[in-house]
Design a protein around this motif. Structure first.
Motif, short mmCIF file in Angstrom:
data_model
loop_
_atom_site.label_atom_id
_atom_site.label_comp_id
_atom_site.label_asym_id
_atom_site.label_seq_id
_atom_site.Cartn_x
_atom_site.Cartn_y
_atom_site.Cartn_z
N ARG A 67 0.70 -1.15 0.02
CA ARG A 67 0.11 0.01 -0.22
C ARG A 67 0.88 1.29 -0.12
O ARG A 67 0.56 2.37 -0.75
N THR A 70 2.27 1.78 -3.30
CA THR A 70 1.26 2.21 -4.41
C THR A 70 1.19 3.91 -4.12
O THR A 70 0.98 4.63 -5.14
N ASN A 73 3.88 5.65 -5.73
CA ASN A 73 3.88 5.49 -7.05
C ASN A 73 3.00 6.50 -8.02
O ASN A 73 2.93 6.45 -9.04
#
Length: 188
Positions: A67, A70, A73
């Motif tokens: 998580r 992510t 990113n």
């Protein structure tokens, strides 16, 4: 303690502030309980709301790490974070490198990202110091054939050994990890 010092009309505000401070401390402690063993670091730019959600939703370190990756990113989030670097005069002249490292990162060229960012940050740090403190704190040297990490056909051994010879003489503490060695090579 703060409740005792606050004027009567402000005691509810102080109680609210204490609860918020306790929640922040629990969130950061939870972050480190889950992701600390995986060497993640909480910092002032990491959203406290996101971190609280992360801690509440994940007890599994692998899930929490996924998580968090992510979260990092997100191109817009990264762009916002790097734009703040423009406030620093020494970083302004390096922003083209930051942009290239970002492009490399999102293109999956992580090897290029790490190399550029480590060498850029080493130069940035040394710009503020009268004594060089980066991975190569001695006098500046020019590259010699066979010592450049990207050009050597002998693999990593040659530049690492070259780096350690000089480093041991100066500090008796050679670069030992791959990241330190990459940073050392980038500073040549």
């Amino acid at each position: 303690m703060l409740r005792l010092l606050a004027p009567r009309g402000e005691k509810p505000d102080v109680i609210t502030l204490q609860r918020q401070l306790d929640d922040m401390a629990k969130t950061v402690d939870g972050f480190y309980a889950i992701l600390g063993p995986r060497n993640w670091i909480f910092h002032e730019s990491l959203s406290l709301d996101f971190t609280a959600e992360l801690v509440a939703a994940s007890t599994d370190p692998a899930d929490a790490e996924e998580r968090l990756i992510t979260y990092y990113n997100d191109a817009d989030r990264l762009s916002f974070q790097t734009a703040r670097l423009r406030k620093l005069p020494a970083m302004r002249k390096r922003m083209d490198l930051v942009a290239k490292a970002s492009a490399d990162y999102f293109a999956g060229r992580y090897y290029a990202t790490v190399h550029v960012l480590l060498s850029m940050m080493d130069g940035f740090v040394n710009e503020f110091e009268t004594v060089r403190r980066g991975c190569m704190p001695g006098k500046r040297r020019s590259l010699r054939p066979g010592t450049a990490l990207s050009a050597t056909i002998l693999g990593l051994r040659t530049p690492i050994e070259h780096s350690r010879r000089e480093e041991v003489r100066r500090t008796k503490n050679p670069c030992t990890s791959f990241i330190e060695t990459a940073s050392c090579m980038a500073a040549f």
